[in-house]
Motif scaffolding. Structure first.
Motif, PDB file in Angstrom:
ATOM      1  N   SER A  33       0.729  -1.118  -0.075  1.00 56.48           N
ATOM      2  CA  SER A  33      -0.096  -0.110  -0.061  1.00 56.48           C
ATOM      3  C   SER A  33       0.828   1.178   0.073  1.00 56.48           C
ATOM      4  CB  SER A  33      -1.001   0.161   1.141  1.00 56.48           C
ATOM      5  OG  SER A  33      -0.025   0.393   2.317  1.00 56.48           O
ATOM      6  N   LYS A  34       0.302   2.357  -0.533  1.00 56.16           N
ATOM      7  CA  LYS A  34       0.901   3.527  -0.290  1.00 56.16           C
ATOM      8  C   LYS A  34       1.504   3.835   0.799  1.00 56.16           C
ATOM      9  CE  LYS A  34      -0.081   8.646  -1.493  1.00 56.16           C
ATOM     10  NZ  LYS A  34       0.366   9.086  -0.399  1.00 56.16           N
ATOM     11  N   THR A  35       0.680   3.897   2.010  1.00 52.86           N
ATOM     12  CA  THR A  35       0.985   4.181   3.222  1.00 52.86           C
ATOM     13  C   THR A  35       2.202   3.344   3.921  1.00 52.86           C
ATOM     14  OG1 THR A  35      -1.372   4.839   3.787  1.00 52.86           O
ATOM     15  CG2 THR A  35       0.194   4.089   5.607  1.00 52.86           C
ATOM     16  N   SER A  36       2.007   1.964   3.540  1.00 56.93           N
ATOM     17  CA  SER A  36       3.184   1.247   4.014  1.00 56.93           C
ATOM     18  C   SER A  36       4.382   1.523   3.420  1.00 56.93           C
ATOM     19  CB  SER A  36       2.382  -0.348   3.730  1.00 56.93           C
ATOM     20  OG  SER A  36       3.320  -1.224   4.126  1.00 56.93           O
ATOM     21  N   LEU A  37       4.158   1.653   2.173  1.00 54.24           N
ATOM     22  CA  LEU A  37       5.567   2.020   1.236  1.00 54.24           C
ATOM     23  C   LEU A  37       6.206   3.289   1.903  1.00 54.24           C
ATOM     24  CD1 LEU A  37       7.421   1.383  -1.054  1.00 54.24           C
ATOM     25  CD2 LEU A  37       6.100   2.745  -2.446  1.00 54.24           C
ATOM     26  N   GLU A  38       5.341   4.176   2.154  1.00 51.19           N
ATOM     27  CA  GLU A  38       6.060   5.651   2.625  1.00 51.19           C
ATOM     28  C   GLU A  38       6.420   5.325   4.233  1.00 51.19           C
ATOM     29  OE1 GLU A  38       2.911   8.517   0.365  1.00 51.19           O
ATOM     30  OE2 GLU A  38       2.361   7.670   2.196  1.00 51.19           O
ATOM     31  N   GLN A  39       5.843   4.753   4.906  1.00 53.60           N
ATOM     32  CA  GLN A  39       6.307   4.502   6.439  1.00 53.60           C
ATOM     33  C   GLN A  39       7.519   3.567   6.269  1.00 53.60           C
ATOM     34  OE1 GLN A  39       3.035   3.210   9.129  1.00 53.60           O
ATOM     35  NE2 GLN A  39       4.548   2.434  10.508  1.00 53.60           N
ATOM     36  N   GLY A  40       7.431   2.571   5.348  1.00 54.39           N
ATOM     37  CA  GLY A  40       8.646   1.588   5.430  1.00 54.39           C
ATOM     38  C   GLY A  40      10.007   2.367   4.896  1.00 54.39           C
ATOM     39  N   ILE A  41       9.924   3.008   4.091  1.00 55.42           N
ATOM     40  CA  ILE A  41      10.983   3.929   3.671  1.00 55.42           C
ATOM     41  C   ILE A  41      11.421   4.908   4.751  1.00 55.42           C
ATOM     42  CG2 ILE A  41      11.676   5.954   2.239  1.00 55.42           C
ATOM     43  CD1 ILE A  41       9.840   4.648  -0.110  1.00 55.42           C
ATOM     44  N   ALA A  42      10.277   5.788   5.323  1.00 58.09           N
ATOM     45  CA  ALA A  42      10.842   6.657   6.771  1.00 58.09           C
ATOM     46  C   ALA A  42      11.313   5.856   7.740  1.00 58.09           C
ATOM     47  CB  ALA A  42       9.553   7.392   6.766  1.00 58.09           C
ATOM     48  N   ARG A  71       8.190   5.749  -7.917  1.00 52.17           N
ATOM     49  CA  ARG A  71       9.006   7.394  -7.750  1.00 52.17           C
ATOM     50  C   ARG A  71       8.210   7.882  -6.835  1.00 52.17           C
ATOM     51  NH1 ARG A  71      14.001   8.794  -8.083  1.00 52.17           N
ATOM     52  NH2 ARG A  71      13.316  10.875  -8.957  1.00 52.17           N
ATOM     53  N   CYS A  72       8.980   8.121  -5.439  1.00 54.64           N
ATOM     54  CA  CYS A  72       8.392   8.969  -4.426  1.00 54.64           C
ATOM     55  C   CYS A  72       9.334  10.281  -4.084  1.00 54.64           C
ATOM     56  CB  CYS A  72       8.421   8.061  -3.139  1.00 54.64           C
ATOM     57  SG  CYS A  72       7.989   6.417  -3.317  1.00 54.64           S
ATOM     58  N   VAL A  73       8.869  11.093  -3.210  1.00 53.84           N
ATOM     59  CA  VAL A  73       9.540  12.246  -2.946  1.00 53.84           C
ATOM     60  C   VAL A  73       9.791  12.328  -1.270  1.00 53.84           C
ATOM     61  CG1 VAL A  73       9.292  14.754  -2.793  1.00 53.84           C
ATOM     62  CG2 VAL A  73       8.483  13.440  -4.663  1.00 53.84           C
ATOM     63  N   LEU A  74      11.051  12.476  -0.944  1.00 54.65           N
ATOM     64  CA  LEU A  74      11.235  12.574   0.320  1.00 54.65           C
ATOM     65  C   LEU A  74      11.502  13.992   0.725  1.00 54.65           C
ATOM     66  CD1 LEU A  74      14.253  10.851   2.082  1.00 54.65           C
ATOM     67  CD2 LEU A  74      14.315  13.263   2.121  1.00 54.65           C
ATOM     68  N   THR A  75      10.856  14.425   1.992  1.00 62.00           N
ATOM     69  CA  THR A  75      10.978  15.913   2.198  1.00 62.00           C
ATOM     70  C   THR A  75      11.768  15.919   3.576  1.00 62.00           C
ATOM     71  OG1 THR A  75       8.981  16.418   1.410  1.00 62.00           O
ATOM     72  CG2 THR A  75       9.902  18.051   2.895  1.00 62.00           C
ATOM     73  N   ALA A  76      12.995  16.737   3.541  1.00 65.35           N
ATOM     74  CA  ALA A  76      13.517  17.082   4.986  1.00 65.35           C
ATOM     75  C   ALA A  76      13.870  18.492   4.901  1.00 65.35           C
ATOM     76  CB  ALA A  76      14.989  16.246   4.706  1.00 65.35           C
ATOM     77  N   GLY A  77      13.308  19.101   5.991  1.00 65.25           N
ATOM     78  CA  GLY A  77      13.220  20.618   5.766  1.00 65.25           C
ATOM     79  C   GLY A  77      12.411  21.126   4.901  1.00 65.25           C
ATOM     80  N   SER A  78      13.084  22.024   4.352  1.00 62.58           N
ATOM     81  CA  SER A  78      12.433  22.720   3.000  1.00 62.58           C
ATOM     82  C   SER A  78      12.962  22.146   1.741  1.00 62.58           C
ATOM     83  CB  SER A  78      12.597  24.198   3.266  1.00 62.58           C
ATOM     84  OG  SER A  78      14.109  24.494   2.972  1.00 62.58           O
ATOM     85  N   VAL A  79      13.821  20.881   1.741  1.00 63.53           N
ATOM     86  CA  VAL A  79      14.469  20.525   0.739  1.00 63.53           C
ATOM     87  C   VAL A  79      13.619  19.027   0.304  1.00 63.53           C
ATOM     88  CG1 VAL A  79      16.549  19.621  -0.425  1.00 63.53           C
ATOM     89  CG2 VAL A  79      16.708  21.515   1.346  1.00 63.53           C
ATOM     90  N   ARG A  80      13.412  18.993  -1.068  1.00 64.68           N
ATOM     91  CA  ARG A  80      12.681  18.036  -1.375  1.00 64.68           C
ATOM     92  C   ARG A  80      13.678  16.893  -2.516  1.00 64.68           C
ATOM     93  NH1 ARG A  80       6.769  17.854  -2.400  1.00 64.68           N
ATOM     94  NH2 ARG A  80       7.121  17.596  -4.656  1.00 64.68           N
ATOM     95  N   TYR A  81      13.702  15.614  -2.021  1.00 64.62           N
ATOM     96  CA  TYR A  81      14.741  14.712  -2.928  1.00 64.62           C
ATOM     97  C   TYR A  81      13.742  13.573  -3.647  1.00 64.62           C
ATOM     98  CZ  TYR A  81      18.804  16.622  -1.002  1.00 64.62           C
ATOM     99  OH  TYR A  81      19.820  17.409  -0.616  1.00 64.62           O
TER     100      TYR A  81
END
Length: 107
Positions: A33-42, A71-81
């Motif tokens: 799931s979208k949520t599981s993938l996002e949480q697993g990466i974090a 393809r996902c996007v990681l946000t750290a502060g005001s920077v996105r990767y």
């Protein structure tokens, strides 16, 4: 988020992170799931570098099948990767995947 914390996330995240998450079986086969993938990466980033990103956003669920990518996007502060999550295997209800963070931030 401090510059140091951001640097730790980016340096640690530039390496491939192997993680596992539960996959659910639906009509078309097992999916992450979208949520599981996002949480697993974090979770993997926090475990790997000791800092959790502010956010990880993926477009949706992916098949729990080797070779599937998102393809996902990681946000750290005001920077996105940008980052690419690739399923490496699926066994016993667990999907294993790698997350590779881009070396340069998004514009």
């Amino acid at each position: 988020m401090t510059t140091r914390a951001l640097s730790l996330i980016v340096v640690g995240a530039a390496l491939a992170l192997v993680t596992a998450c539960s996959a659910s079986v639906q009509g078309g086969g097992a999916t992450i799931s979208k949520t599981s993938l996002e949480q697993g990466i974090a979770d993997a980033l926090q475990k790997s570098v000791g800092q959790r990103p502010d956010a990880v956003e993926c477009p949706g669920a992916i098949k729990a099948k080797a070779g599937e990518t998102a393809r996902c996007v990681l946000t750290a502060g005001s920077v996105r990767y940008g980052l690419t999550a690739t399923v490496t295997s699926y066994e016993n209800g667990k999907a294993h995947y790698q997350a590779q963070v881009d070396r340069q931030p998004m514009r």
